[in-house]
Design an enzyme around this catalytic site. Structure first.
Site, PDB file in Angstrom:
ATOM      1  N   GLY A  14       0.785  -1.227   0.000  1.00 19.16           N
ATOM      2  CA  GLY A  14       0.000   0.000   0.000  1.00 19.16           C
ATOM      3  C   GLY A  14       0.816   1.275   0.000  1.00 19.16           C
ATOM      4  CD  GLU A  84       7.618   2.216  -7.344  1.00 21.54           C
ATOM      5  OE1 GLU A  84       8.544   1.495  -6.907  1.00 21.54           O
ATOM      6  OE2 GLU A  84       6.450   1.801  -7.450  1.00 21.54           O
TER       7      GLU A  84
END
EC number: 2.7.1.21
Length: 192
Positions: A14, A84
């Site tokens: 998540g 990321e």
């Protein structure tokens, strides 16, 4: 005083939905957010933060040419969010540190801690070493009910334990697993 936060978790924990939630909360209050994501993850298009539950938002793609400090100086956001972050290099994490320390802008970076072989990514290693606050985003093992701490790469539904460190993928390529299930699957894997 601004801080550098590193929030890490396994695949499917998540992280991206958390990035989108935090961005929404800032923006709902009329505050400015810079949303960044690595150019490396292009599953849903370059410059997109996309959650597996279907929410997405346009972001600024971080590549070797992006001057994050100049961007932060020009935009003066209330916060910088990075998705990321494991794909950042050490120098890019250093720029984020400078943004926090010299421009007094908080940075919250989200990413994987380690790859499918249990090795730290360069960006994660730098963030773990320098972040003011480190927080884990938790999920459960694909095979049991323990906390997942590993990312297991799969091909055609079977675990694999070889290959390049970076292979972009989602549920078709990775599952979150606990250390015990990871070890059992690795022990039983066909050796290449």
């Amino acid at each position: 005083m601004a801080k550098l936060y590193f929030r890490y978790g396994t695949m499917n924990s998540g992280k991206s939905i958390e990035v989108l939630r935090v961005a929404h909360n800032y923006e709902e209050q009329g505050k400015k957010v810079l949303l960044l994501t690595s150019v490396v993850d292009d599953r849903f298009g370059v410059g997109k933060v996309t959650s597996r539950i279907g929410m997405d938002k346009t972001a600024i793609a971080v590549d070797a040419q992006l001057d994050m400090r100049a961007l932060a100086e020009r935009e003066r956001p209330n916060c910088i969010l990075v998705d990321e972050a494991q794909f950042l290099n050490k120098e890019q994490v250093g720029v984020l540190i400078d943004i926090v320390d010299e421009l007094d802008i908080p940075v919250i970076a989200y990413g994987l801690r380690a790859d499918f072989m249990g090795q730290l990514f360069e960006g994660s290693n730098a963030l773990l070493a320098a972040a003011d606050t480190i927080e884990e985003i938790k999920t459960v093992c694909w095979y049991c009910d323990k906390k997942a701490i590993m990312n297991m790469r799969c091909k055609d539904g079977e675990p694999i334990f070889h290959g390049e460190q970076i292979q972009i993928g989602g549920n078709e390529s990775y599952v979150p697993v606990c250390r015990k299930c990871y070890a059992a699957k690795r022990k039983n894997a066909v050796h290449e």
